[in-house]
Motif scaffolding. Structure first.
Motif, mmCIF file in Angstrom:
data_model
loop_
_atom_site.group_PDB
_atom_site.id
_atom_site.type_symbol
_atom_site.label_atom_id
_atom_site.label_comp_id
_atom_site.label_asym_id
_atom_site.label_seq_id
_atom_site.Cartn_x
_atom_site.Cartn_y
_atom_site.Cartn_z
ATOM 1 N N SER A 758 0.803 -1.222 0.000
ATOM 2 C CA SER A 758 0.000 0.000 0.000
ATOM 3 C C SER A 758 0.834 1.267 0.000
ATOM 4 N N ASP A 759 2.104 1.183 0.410
ATOM 5 C CA ASP A 759 2.882 2.416 0.487
ATOM 6 C C ASP A 759 4.098 2.380 -0.443
ATOM 7 N N ILE A 760 4.017 1.620 -1.521
ATOM 8 C CA ILE A 760 5.135 1.497 -2.437
ATOM 9 C C ILE A 760 4.903 2.342 -3.684
ATOM 10 N N THR A 761 5.910 3.104 -4.035
ATOM 11 C CA THR A 761 5.943 3.785 -5.319
ATOM 12 C C THR A 761 6.864 2.991 -6.224
ATOM 13 N N SER A 762 6.357 2.610 -7.380
ATOM 14 C CA SER A 762 7.117 1.726 -8.263
ATOM 15 C C SER A 762 7.823 2.495 -9.366
ATOM 16 N N ILE A 763 8.959 1.991 -9.758
ATOM 17 C CA ILE A 763 9.703 2.503 -10.898
ATOM 18 C C ILE A 763 9.479 1.541 -12.063
ATOM 19 N N ILE A 764 9.080 2.081 -13.188
ATOM 20 C CA ILE A 764 8.908 1.262 -14.388
ATOM 21 C C ILE A 764 10.085 1.542 -15.312
ATOM 22 N N ALA A 773 11.168 4.793 -17.309
ATOM 23 C CA ALA A 773 10.109 5.315 -18.176
ATOM 24 C C ALA A 773 9.071 6.079 -17.368
ATOM 25 N N TYR A 774 8.649 5.497 -16.235
ATOM 26 C CA TYR A 774 7.606 6.112 -15.411
ATOM 27 C C TYR A 774 7.853 5.808 -13.943
ATOM 28 N N VAL A 775 7.295 6.671 -13.111
ATOM 29 C CA VAL A 775 7.088 6.357 -11.700
ATOM 30 C C VAL A 775 5.604 6.039 -11.537
ATOM 31 N N LYS A 776 5.318 4.896 -10.964
ATOM 32 C CA LYS A 776 3.928 4.484 -10.773
ATOM 33 C C LYS A 776 3.548 4.668 -9.313
ATOM 34 N N ILE A 777 2.537 5.528 -9.082
ATOM 35 C CA ILE A 777 2.071 5.806 -7.726
ATOM 36 C C ILE A 777 0.605 5.376 -7.630
ATOM 37 N N ARG A 778 0.337 4.458 -6.737
ATOM 38 C CA ARG A 778 -1.051 4.011 -6.554
ATOM 39 C C ARG A 778 -1.639 4.715 -5.336
ATOM 40 N N ALA A 779 -2.809 5.283 -5.525
ATOM 41 C CA ALA A 779 -3.526 5.953 -4.435
ATOM 42 C C ALA A 779 -4.796 5.164 -4.137
ATOM 43 N N ASN A 780 -4.916 4.687 -2.916
ATOM 44 C CA ASN A 780 -6.134 4.017 -2.481
ATOM 45 C C ASN A 780 -7.113 5.085 -1.987
ATOM 46 N N GLY A 805 6.022 16.350 -6.163
ATOM 47 C CA GLY A 805 4.669 16.018 -5.745
ATOM 48 C C GLY A 805 3.635 16.225 -6.825
ATOM 49 N N LEU A 806 2.532 15.504 -6.689
ATOM 50 C CA LEU A 806 1.403 15.603 -7.604
ATOM 51 C C LEU A 806 0.129 15.765 -6.794
ATOM 52 N N ASP A 807 -0.824 16.467 -7.367
ATOM 53 C CA ASP A 807 -2.163 16.561 -6.783
ATOM 54 C C ASP A 807 -3.101 15.695 -7.621
ATOM 55 N N LEU A 808 -3.662 14.670 -6.982
ATOM 56 C CA LEU A 808 -4.650 13.832 -7.641
ATOM 57 C C LEU A 808 -6.027 14.403 -7.327
ATOM 58 N N LYS A 809 -6.764 14.787 -8.364
ATOM 59 C CA LYS A 809 -8.075 15.406 -8.181
ATOM 60 C C LYS A 809 -9.170 14.425 -8.608
ATOM 61 N N ILE A 810 -10.137 14.256 -7.717
ATOM 62 C CA ILE A 810 -11.302 13.425 -8.006
ATOM 63 C C ILE A 810 -12.531 14.302 -7.841
ATOM 64 N N LYS A 836 -14.316 0.490 -9.335
ATOM 65 C CA LYS A 836 -14.908 -0.502 -8.436
ATOM 66 C C LYS A 836 -13.956 -0.872 -7.306
ATOM 67 N N SER A 837 -12.674 -0.940 -7.619
ATOM 68 C CA SER A 837 -11.689 -1.313 -6.590
ATOM 69 C C SER A 837 -11.190 -0.120 -5.793
ATOM 70 N N SER A 838 -11.593 1.057 -6.181
ATOM 71 C CA SER A 838 -11.316 2.290 -5.426
ATOM 72 C C SER A 838 -9.824 2.636 -5.367
ATOM 73 N N TRP A 839 -9.173 2.570 -6.488
ATOM 74 C CA TRP A 839 -7.798 3.061 -6.527
ATOM 75 C C TRP A 839 -7.513 3.724 -7.867
#
Length: 1168
Positions: A758-764, A773-780, A805-810, A836-839
């Motif tokens: 849940s608290d891992i930021t992945s490097i692709i 290529a990318y940093v993958k950040i999952r937000a629950n 930092g990034l601002d994720l807007k919903i 449906k999975s809320s992420w």
């Protein structure tokens, strides 16, 4: 050792620094205590200048002696003698007597740690190891005993010393020109003076050309006569006093009359005296010393790993030996804690000099980065001195063995100039010398100093996310690509494809061994979560099947051995109860071992005369060595081993045996045997022990093959002995319990990165394994936002919040803050939404353009305590300590415009020439800074207004009170005051503004540049402030720096308002503005030579000056375009054809080139 071992036939002693001093605290916040680690520090100039400029761990014998003399100084004559002792090869009677007297004093108080701690110097000079103090005592005693030599011994000593000095003086020509770089922007003006001063210095041994002074200097300065080489003249051929000072002030206002050598030395002496006075006041402070220097002698990488070990488990040793040729372990057993507590093992400043040129950039970063404090201001400095003609861009990438941004992300340390695309420290003078085509003007080296910081701290607080790599195969490919670059000297195929002097030279310099690569992998394993078993399996498979590295498989077993000992991965052969370990046990070295470990230590004693065959360096440098194990069907080599000189003593038998050295002597002792030890997989000693041999050989490079193959044979074997030869070879178990100098492997800090999903930021990593290529950040998503996300029509977007930092807007109201471990670009991000999975997953790439820190390009960061602020990528400066330039005579500052103009890269020059700089805010800001500095120097104006072109009018006023020389970073600074024009302030100051309106030089700025200045101004304030922020500071209250980027609003806090200098109050027209202005330091923002090309247009001018033939691009043509030499039409730079011979003439097409040949061939050879 963590780097290859070479036979030290020729070693250099650098008693005096060969570059100008820098302020080590220039990236720290005001009031922040400096814990400084100096690695490879040749002399104390950086310490002395830092204390003076900001108004620090050190090297060895000579420096402690000199610093103790500074502390003792009490009269003006003493000051002159100090200079002589520091810098003269030969001394007058009084200086020599002072030196010898001080040596006797130091010898007496350095007999033990207790004796030293009782001395007057222990308050500011402390010893981190007993060995360090013993070495200092030994050399001080050597210095002192020269005064007691008999007349015969003294004459022999002096003759040997003078012979060495004069031999170097005779061999020197105009090739030693490095001193010019200490004049920075005045380098070309200083060239002839500095070169002649160097020649005179080596001919006389002193800094005076006055015959009476020279006659009095008749005694050898013993501090130049003793080093690791033993006795004689031991100083490096580049040694000279002037390069260790800031020479620009001597030449800045001297034209048209060039200063004499004596005048330049006078300025250097004044700087030296000022630095000494500051140091003395610090150590004699009535409130207690404000500076403490701690010393440790040892191999740089070994010291770093020992300090890291102490940081992790408070151990005083990690069993690293003092050097490759000194088998005593480093122990931090000095009593330097006293009442102040434990000595620091983490530092907010680490300076590595130009060690990366000698032991490799990656080795330095892996060893030193863990010692860097986890604070936003903490900075690590590296330097390189590239051979002239090398491409700085390619050289820097190659030095990191991979893509710069990717390696920075993996190691969690990034060059500030890479992230920013600019630097406030100049190497324009290096570019000028680099482009000079005259043999007289050409510099032999190209100097680049780089500041590194931890990117995950850019937001001010430690990044809370851990890093993961999801795809182990991509990670393995990336590691394999790094492996290939680290050992590119083994790639003979690439050499044969392009054989030239540069390629041969590059493959003769070896920085890495398999332990180096293993430590790099450990560093990643400590901080990156991944499927490491699968990653290492894939990596080893690639290495095993590699056909690029000619002898790569010879080192495969060494690599597996280090992987096992470091806990990275263990092959089957290293697992317990492996049958290979006890094969032929009765016949081999393990016949009486009750328990056979998977790794053992091989110790070999080598006759002295065999090794001293390598002392001949007349045809080349020090040869790198390899240990080897050869059997009937295998040959394995080991580049990492420990060595020493002395006699081997073995205690115990079988698996309980231990190895020691008795009578360990220096490497120069030609009678003592040389002993080497290295760890090997046990199985290879069990296959056929009677027909297995142990050897040492010269490692094959183009240089060593040419020198040593004719003498030693194609295998370049130095010595070999049978494994079962008990007189020469010993096999013992490695142990970390009971210290055994030659069989105790060093320990390293090894751990596994642990995180929950849940608290891992992945490097692709891209498929080729070249870059991220990318940093993958999952937000629950939880709470109300979870319900909003579940609705199909709800918009999901991501915006740039900060650099990291990034601002994720919903929807319209919910914002979730996301943190990345290094700079990312929100504008090119991709989203994966699982309603449906809320992420939500954000795929954010690194910035793709040069120098585009996302968001604020000039960030000011808070310390972790939120009490200190500092600019992140702009160095700080003490304006009142900088010399003010005299600009009253235009001819004396003709160098200013080229210096400031060359802050533009060729790409930026092209943008300006094509009239499209509006697309780049940084280019626009540079234009305005150029106008401000040059406008003031031309005496056209001292008040500058940033006038917003679109609407709103004047946004900001800048009052310039002077131009100061900033000698450390080799640039200039406008000492100025800023007045942001808000609506309320304009109304209040209306009449006063009206009174000066005619004196304002208006600089039109776009909306984009207006915002850029709003970001820049807080950084320009913070870099030079000498006041503290108030408790109600607007930065702290709002949590924002700048406070606003809107036109007509103030971006800076009010804490510095009204704190003006006398130079501001002297202008009576400005009196009304005093309560409202804040001091700033404005300097050029230089392009970065390892990112893009700089100064090609200057090169054209130099070529014209040296050949008398102008580049065929008239002034009427825009920069970035050329005139066709045939039809005279304008040709864009990217489309122009160049003459393949001289690379100078340009054409629009082949027809024009062909038709122009008759004319061009006359000058082609001259241009080329």
């Amino acid at each position: 050792m963590a780097h290859p071992v070479f036979w030290p036939s020729k070693t250099f002693f650098y008693p005096i620094g060969n570059t100008a001093p820098i302020c080590l605290s220039q990236n720290l916040a005001l009031g922040e205590n400096a814990n400084v680690l100096l690695l490879g520090c040749g002399d104390p100039r950086n310490i002395l200048y830092t204390l003076h400029a900001s108004g620090a761990d050190l090297p060895a014998t000579r420096n402690v002696l000199l610093l103790s003399l500074i502390a003792d100084e009490d009269d003006s004559n003493h000051s002159v003698q100090l200079w002589n002792i520091f810098y003269h090869f030969l001394l007058d009677d009084n200086s020599h007597a002072l030196l010898i007297s001080q040596c006797h004093k130091l010898v007496k108080i350095s007999t033990s740690i207790e004796a030293w701690n009782a001395s007057e110097y222990s308050s500011f000079l402390r010893m981190r190891s007993q060995f360090t103090l013993a070495e200092l005592n030994r050399l001080w005693a050597a210095y002192a005993q020269t005064a007691e030599f008999s007349s015969t011994r003294g004459e022999t000593f002096k003759k040997k010393f003078l012979g060495g000095m004069r031999k170097i003086a005779r061999e020197q020509d105009q090739s030693v020109t490095s001193g010019f770089r200490s004049a920075g922007p005045l380098c070309m003006e200083s060239f002839s003076i500095v070169s002649e001063a160097h020649r005179q210095y080596w001919n006389t041994g002193i800094t005076s050309s006055d015959p009476p002074v020279s006659e009095k200097a008749s005694k050898v300065n013993p501090t130049f006569a003793y080093a690791t080489q033993g006795e004689g003249f031991v100083a490096h051929y580049g040694t000279a006093p002037l390069p260790a000072f800031h020479l620009a002030p001597a030449f800045a206002s001297s034209t048209p009359r060039t200063p004499t050598i004596a005048q330049v030395y006078d300025i250097a002496r004044k700087q030296f005296q000022a630095w000494c006075d500051t140091f003395r006041s610090c150590v004699r402070s009535t409130g207690g010393t404000t500076v403490v220097l701690r010393l440790v002698v040892g191999d740089v990488l070994a010291v770093c790993h020992t300090l890291h070990n102490a940081l992790s488990n408070t151990s005083t040793t990690a069993h690293h030996c003092i050097s490759a040729w000194h088998a005593t372990s480093i122990a931090l057993d000095g009593d330097d804690c006293r009442s102040t507590g434990v000595s620091p093992s983490q530092f907010n400043v680490i300076d590595t000099s130009n060690l990366c040129d000698h032991i490799g950039m990656l080795n330095i970063l892996v060893a030193a980065t863990p010692l860097l404090a986890r604070t936003p201001s903490a900075t690590l400095y590296t330097e390189t001195l590239l051979a002239s003609g090398q491409d700085p861009t390619a050289s820097f990438n190659n030095s990191l063995c991979g893509d710069v941004m990717t390696m920075s992300a993996l190691l969690d340390i990034i060059p500030l100039s890479l992230a920013s695309g600019f630097s406030t420290c100049s190497n324009v003078h290096e570019i000028i010398a680099h482009h000079a085509s005259s043999d007289i003007l050409r510099a032999n080296q190209y100097h680049e100093r780089i500041s590194w910081k931890i990117p995950s701290l850019l937001n001010g607080d430690p990044c809370k996310v851990d890093i993961a790599v999801d795809d182990p195969d991509c990670l393995a490919r990336l590691l394999f690509n790094v492996y290939l670059k680290m050992f590119s000297h083994e790639n003979m195929g690439a050499l044969f494809q392009q054989i030239n002097i540069s390629a041969l030279h590059d493959r003769s310099r070896i920085h890495y061994c398999r332990r180096s690569f293993s430590l790099f992998v450990v560093n990643l394993k400590n901080r990156i979560t991944a499927d490491w078993p699968r990653t290492i399996n894939a990596l080893l498979s690639s290495i095993a099947h590699d056909r690029q590295l000619l002898v790569g498989m010879n080192f495969y077993q060494e690599l597996l051995c280090h992987f096992h000992m470091l806990g990275i991965y263990s092959e089957q052969i290293f697992l317990p109860n492996n049958s290979l370990l006890i094969a032929n046990k009765a016949q081999g070295p393990f016949s009486d071992w009750s328990n056979v470990p998977p790794v053992v230590c091989v110790v070999m004693e080598i006759p002295a005369d065999s090794m001293h065959l390598l002392d001949d360096t007349s045809e080349g440098g020090n040869p790198f060595l390899l240990a080897g194990i050869r059997g009937p069907n295998f040959y394995n080599t080991f580049a990492s081993f420990q060595a020493g000189s002395g006699k081997v003593v073995c205690q115990g038998i079988g698996g309980n045996s231990r190895i020691y050295l008795t009578r360990e002597s220096s490497r120069q002792d030609s009678t003592s045997p040389v002993v080497i030890s290295f760890c090997v997989p046990t199985w290879m000693l069990s296959i056929d022990p009677r027909n297995t041999s142990v050897s040492i050989a010269v490692q094959s490079t183009p240089a060593t093959t040419m020198q040593w193959a004719p003498k030693l044979g194609m295998e370049m074997l130095v010595y070999s002995a049978r494994l079962m030869d008990a007189k020469s070879v010993h096999v013992v178990p490695p142990t970390a319990v009971e210290q055994s100098f030659l069989s105790t492997p060093p320990t390293y800090v090894v751990k596994d990165a642990t995180s929950t999903p849940s608290d891992i930021t992945s490097i692709i990593i891209d498929e080729a394994g070249k870059s991220i290529a990318y940093v993958k950040i999952r937000a629950n998503i939880v709470g109300k936002a979870k319900d909003d996300l579940a609705r199909v029509g709800t918009e999901v977007s991501v915006e740039q919040a900060r650099q990291m930092g990034l601002d994720l807007k919903i929807g319209s109201s919910f914002i979730q803050k996301l943190e990345a471990p290094f700079p990312v670009d929100a504008s090119r991000s991709k989203l994966r939404v699982a309603r449906k999975s809320s992420w939500v997953e954000v795929l954010a790439p690194p910035p793709h353009a040069i120098g585009t820190l996302p968001g604020n390009p000039f960030p000011v960061v808070h310390s972790t305590s939120r009490t200190q602020m500092m600019p992140w990528n702009i160095h700080s400066t003490n304006l009142d300590r900088l010399p003010t330039l005299d600009i009253s005579k235009a001819e004396s500052i003709q160098w200013m415009n080229p210096h400031v103009s060359l802050m533009m890269s060729d790409r930026e020059v092209t943008l300006r020439g094509q009239g499209i700089q509006g697309s780049n805010a940084l280019v626009q800001v540079k234009d305005s800074i150029h106008a401000l500095i040059i406008g003031y120097c031309d005496k056209k104006a001292s008040v500058f207004g940033l006038n917003r072109e679109s609407s709103g009018g004047m946004d900001t006023l800048i009052f310039v009170t002077g131009i100061r020389m900033d000698p450390g970073p080799h640039t200039v600074v406008a000492d100025a005051f800023v007045l942001p024009l808000t609506e309320i302030l304009v109304q209040k100051l209306g009449p006063s503004l009206g009174a000066i309106v005619s004196t304002i030089t208006q600089s039109p700025v776009s909306d984009q540049e207006t915002i850029a200045w709003k970001y820049l101004l807080p950084a320009l304030v913070e870099r030079c402030r000498d006041w503290k922020h108030k408790s109600n500071c607007a930065y702290i209250q709002s949590g924002m720096i700048p406070i606003s980027t809107q036109h007509g609003e103030n971006p800076i806090c009010d804490c510095g308002k009204g704190k003006v200098s006398p130079s501001f109050t002297r202008n009576k027209q400005w009196a009304a503005f005093v309560p409202y202005v804040t001091r700033i330091a404005v300097s050029p923002l230089f392009a970065v030579s390892y990112l893009e090309t700089i100064g090609e247009h200057y090169k054209d001018a130099v070529r014209e000056a040296n050949t008398g033939v102008a580049q065929q691009r008239p002034a009427s043509h825009a920069a970035g375009s050329y005139q066709c030499a045939g039809c005279k039409t304008s040709v864009a730079e990217g489309k122009a054809l160049r003459c393949s011979a001289c690379k100078n003439a340009t054409y629009c097409g082949r027809e024009c080139q062909k038709s122009d040949w008759k004319k061009h061939k006359i000058v082609c050879k001259k241009l080329g």
